[in-house]
Motif scaffolding. Structure first.
Motif, short mmCIF file in Angstrom:
data_model
loop_
_atom_site.label_atom_id
_atom_site.label_comp_id
_atom_site.label_asym_id
_atom_site.label_seq_id
_atom_site.Cartn_x
_atom_site.Cartn_y
_atom_site.Cartn_z
N ALA A 184 -17.71 -20.72 11.75
CA ALA A 184 -18.03 -20.29 10.41
C ALA A 184 -18.21 -18.81 10.42
CB ALA A 184 -18.81 -21.16 9.79
N LEU A 185 -18.71 -18.13 11.60
CA LEU A 185 -19.10 -17.03 11.44
C LEU A 185 -17.90 -16.03 11.24
CD1 LEU A 185 -21.32 -16.64 14.92
CD2 LEU A 185 -22.13 -16.31 12.53
N THR A 186 -16.64 -16.30 11.74
CA THR A 186 -15.47 -15.47 11.28
C THR A 186 -14.50 -16.16 10.21
OG1 THR A 186 -14.43 -16.66 13.24
CG2 THR A 186 -15.36 -14.64 13.72
N ALA A 187 -15.11 -17.03 9.53
CA ALA A 187 -14.37 -17.37 8.36
C ALA A 187 -14.01 -16.34 7.43
CB ALA A 187 -15.02 -18.50 7.79
N LEU A 195 -8.14 -13.95 15.09
CA LEU A 195 -8.95 -15.04 14.24
C LEU A 195 -10.36 -15.25 14.68
CD1 LEU A 195 -5.69 -17.45 13.90
CD2 LEU A 195 -6.38 -15.75 12.34
N GLY A 196 -10.59 -14.95 15.76
CA GLY A 196 -11.79 -15.49 16.32
C GLY A 196 -12.14 -17.08 16.00
N THR A 197 -11.50 -17.97 16.16
CA THR A 197 -11.71 -19.41 16.01
C THR A 197 -12.82 -20.10 16.90
OG1 THR A 197 -9.84 -19.96 17.48
CG2 THR A 197 -9.26 -19.72 15.21
N LYS A 256 -13.88 -10.72 13.70
CA LYS A 256 -14.75 -10.90 14.77
C LYS A 256 -15.65 -9.40 15.30
CE LYS A 256 -12.80 -12.49 18.38
NZ LYS A 256 -12.17 -13.11 19.49
N PRO A 257 -14.65 -8.20 15.21
CA PRO A 257 -15.19 -7.13 15.63
C PRO A 257 -16.21 -6.62 14.51
CG PRO A 257 -12.85 -7.12 16.02
CD PRO A 257 -13.21 -8.32 15.14
N LEU A 258 -16.16 -7.14 13.50
CA LEU A 258 -17.23 -6.66 12.42
C LEU A 258 -18.55 -7.53 12.36
CD1 LEU A 258 -15.06 -5.55 9.23
CD2 LEU A 258 -15.75 -4.24 11.17
N LEU A 259 -18.72 -8.53 13.31
CA LEU A 259 -19.83 -9.53 13.18
C LEU A 259 -21.06 -8.43 13.60
CD1 LEU A 259 -18.68 -12.66 15.16
CD2 LEU A 259 -19.13 -12.37 12.52
N GLY A 316 -4.88 -7.40 11.41
CA GLY A 316 -4.28 -8.66 10.82
C GLY A 316 -5.04 -9.40 10.12
N HIS A 317 -5.61 -10.39 10.65
CA HIS A 317 -6.55 -11.40 9.97
C HIS A 317 -7.52 -10.59 9.35
CE1 HIS A 317 -9.00 -14.82 9.19
NE2 HIS A 317 -9.95 -14.43 9.86
N LEU A 318 -7.75 -10.66 8.14
CA LEU A 318 -8.83 -10.31 7.08
C LEU A 318 -8.77 -8.70 7.43
CD1 LEU A 318 -11.86 -12.66 8.03
CD2 LEU A 318 -10.14 -12.45 5.76
N SER A 319 -7.43 -8.27 7.06
CA SER A 319 -7.18 -6.55 7.29
C SER A 319 -8.12 -5.73 6.28
CB SER A 319 -5.73 -6.24 7.29
OG SER A 319 -5.69 -4.93 7.40
#
Length: 422
Positions: A21-24, A15-17, A28-31, A59-62
């Motif tokens: 806001a960066l990971t909303a 989730l990158g919590t 995270k790996p695509l930042l 998972g998150h934002l697949s």
């Protein structure tokens, strides 16, 4: 056991919590990290060590990962395959691997998609090749002066005996960092498929599975050195923006093959005629551990003369790369030129821009791996090698024979530097 592992699974579903806001809307790996996603840098490193397939455990934002995968794949310097395995529910790191079970090889690498450890992965591969069937996995470990963000690993020799909770912060003082030193799990693993026998549809690899395997004596660890960055918190993500592009745009050592890596018996096209030059494997290992790319650039007119075919050249170069990894180094990539102006075979009869003294092989590798000429060194045993280097704008050195490491080591050590602090 084969020392080269072709597949790497990458955990990209978190989730990158902590990044707010960066990971909303972005995993995270695509930042972005410099001019590309962090994940692109990570996969590029594994390609160096022989990985040709990545399984992205999403998972998150697949859907965002799926959209980015094709562009990342196209930009990698060697041909690779990227596939996705999406967890059906929030499954945790162990569950993510469980749900990819039908895609995983007999031996596979696994890594976190949000941390990068610039280590000599070949050392892990070589060590794992010696393990017996009772060893389920090997982990890359990293010693940190401040391990307060991480759990720590306890060892007896190479055997991992336990995983402990995060150490309590220590008192800061002059010359003493805040936090407690410890050896941490660096998030790079090499597993057998037997790991799957211990997994469940939902669960944590780190909290549920690894401690159990450690207690059973089924895990080994290798403490590596080198740059480590986990982008999971804002400060470290900010530092990664400049550090990672600077560090991973590496120096490059170009090596001729016949007469430099192996004794030149004339038209060497098979393993039985390949005899290593003294110090050749040591040179590859030395360069790898010092953070250099290592490339082979070789004229192979034996193809043009009908003595062996391109498949034989490719097979032999693949074996050479495997042997380099077996000895703790890596050959990141290679180019060969099968053409000759006086070829016996019509299809190979031409003056080709890749045939040394032309610089085509060197230029193509520099383009693929994004390397500046002033960060390159070429070692060859013929005048044509030096002419190719000069035409490519890089420094060339004529190897007179003898021990290659004795010759190359001082050249590489003199060019050391320009490394991001660890």
């Amino acid at each position: 056991m084969d020392v080269t592992v072709r597949q790497c699974a990458v955990l990209v579903g978190g989730l990158g919590t902590r990044l707010g806001a960066l990971t909303a809307a972005t995993p995270k790996p695509l930042l972005p990290c410099g001019d590309r996603p962090f994940l692109a840098w990570l996969l590029r490193e594994f390609v160096r060590f022989g990985v040709s397939e990545f399984v992205l455990l999403t998972g998150h934002l697949s859907a965002e990962v799926e959209r980015a995968a094709a562009d990342i794949q196209a930009a990698l310097p060697r041909r690779t395959r990227i596939v996705l395995s999406e967890e059906p529910v929030r499954a945790g790191t162990g569950g993510a691997v469980f749900h990819a079970r039908d895609r995983l090889d007999e031996r596979f690498l696994l890594c976190n998609g949000d941390s990068l450890f610039d280590c000599d992965l070949a050392s892990l591969l070589a060590a794992a090749a010696r393990d017996d069937d009772t060893v389920v996995g090997r982990l890359m470990l990293r010693r940190l002066d401040d391990a307060a963000r991480y759990g720590v690993v306890e060892m007896a020799g190479e055997r991992i005996t336990a995983f402990r909770e995060r150490p309590a912060p220590g008192a800061a003082g002059p010359g003493r960092p805040t936090g407690t030193a410890g050896t941490i799990n660096a998030g790079v693993y090499l597993f057998r498929r037997s790991l799957l026998d211990h997994l469940r549809p939902v669960g944590s690899l780190e909290a549920d599975i690894l401690p159990t395997l450690a207690a059973a004596g089924a895990l080994r660890g290798l403490v590596g050195t080198g740059y480590f960055r986990d982008i999971g918190v804002p400060d470290d993500f900010a530092r990664a923006q400049s550090e990672i592009p600077s560090r991973l745009h590496r120096k490059a050592l170009f090596l001729d093959r016949d007469g430099v890596l192996n004794l030149d018996h004339g038209y060497v096209g098979s393993r039985d005629r390949f005899d290593w030059v003294d110090g050749a494997l040591d040179t590859v290992r030395h360069a790898t551990r010092a953070g250099w790319h290592v490339f082979i650039v070789t004229n192979q007119s034996g193809v043009a003369r009908g003595r062996y075919d391109e498949a034989a050249v490719q097979s032999l170069l693949a074996w050479v790369s495997d042997e380099a990894r077996r000895h703790g180094g890596t050959i990141d990539d290679w180019r060969y030129c099968p053409y000759h102006p006086e070829a016996a075979l019509d299809e190979y009869r031409q003056a080709h821009p890749w045939r040394k003294p032309e610089p085509g092989m060197l230029l193509d590798l520099m383009r693929a791996w994004e390397i500046e000429p002033d960060r390159c060194v070429m070692i060859g045993d013929q005048a044509t090698d030096l002419q190719a280097a000069e035409a490519a704008g890089i420094q060339g050195h004529l190897f007179p024979g003898g021990n290659l490491l004795s010759f190359a080591g001082p050249i590489l050590d003199k060019r050391a530097g320009n490394r991001t602090p660890e």
